[in-house]
Scaffold this active site. Structure first.
Site, PDB file in Angstrom:
ATOM      1  N   ASP A 140       0.856  -1.187   0.000  1.00  0.00           N
ATOM      2  CA  ASP A 140       0.000   0.000   0.000  1.00  0.00           C
ATOM      3  C   ASP A 140       0.892   1.237   0.000  1.00  0.00           C
ATOM      4  OD1 ASP A 140      -2.455  -1.396   0.099  1.00  0.00           O
ATOM      5  OD2 ASP A 140      -2.273  -1.651   2.260  1.00  0.00           O
ATOM      6  N   ASP A 159      -7.061  -1.285  -4.328  1.00  0.00           N
ATOM      7  CA  ASP A 159      -8.126  -1.039  -3.352  1.00  0.00           C
ATOM      8  C   ASP A 159      -9.141  -0.034  -3.903  1.00  0.00           C
ATOM      9  OD1 ASP A 159      -6.726  -2.710  -1.595  1.00  0.00           O
ATOM     10  OD2 ASP A 159      -5.680  -1.024  -0.665  1.00  0.00           O
TER      11      ASP A 159
END
Length: 191
Positions: A140, A159
């Site tokens: 991330d 995401d």
């Protein structure tokens, strides 16, 4: 198996492969630039509100289920098979909205699956894992935070594709409830 126009396959594959490519390219770029988490200072984009920083998530949504990469990998593969089956073998790709939504979702699922399988080749450099052990975690890098008010978990392009696709699916479900299939007619339903 209901007939699905060929252009739905093209759009689905374009979104899935395009989303996967964009996700993996941005993860590669930011991890090459900043390195592993904890080894750099975040790059501010909009003051302290939006910044770039690397993070590893061994779980799923908001870090739930940490350390269960194998389980989430299996669920991801089942999800991709379910998406393709529901869209193309059950014929739901006749409608543009689920085709677009699930193309994005599929790209997001595959992007995070790539990381969970350890394909980036990252190794742990610090505790809690042993140094040199392979990383089976999602990379991330986008952090949205309003100091003293809101701190959203660090996320990535995959995401964003998952959330955007889920929102479009809710719109599809809402629209489907309001307009019965019999009222649409066979000629309109294929568009």
């Amino acid at each position: 198996m209901p007939a699905v126009p060929r252009n739905r396959w093209f759009v689905f594959l374009f979104l899935a492969v395009g989303g996967l490519t964009l996700d993996l390219a941005t993860k590669h770029w930011i991890f090459q630039r900043l390195g592993m988490p904890g080894t750099h200072h975040p790059i501010p984009i909009v003051g302290d509100i939006l910044k770039l920083e690397t993070n590893l998530n061994e779980g799923a949504l908001w870090g739930m289920g940490q350390g269960r990469a194998a389980l989430f990998s299996c669920l991801s593969m089942v999800a991709v098979a379910g998406i393709v089956g529901w869209l193309f073998w059950a014929g739901n790709a006749r409608d543009w909205l689920p085709t677009i939504a699930l193309g994005g979702v599929c790209g997001g699922v595959l992007g995070n699956l790539y990381d969970r399988l350890g394909f980036p080749g990252l190794m742990w450099h610090f505790p809690p894992r042993r140094v040199g052990e392979p990383v089976y975690a999602v990379r991330d890098w986008i952090h949205f935070e309003v100091p003293q008010w809101f701190d959203f978990p660090v996320f990535n392009i995959a995401d964003s594709l998952l959330v955007g696709g889920a929102c479009l699916l809710m719109l599809f479900a809402f629209r489907s409830e309001r307009v019965p299939q019999s009222a649409i007619g066979p000629a309109t339903a294929a568009h």
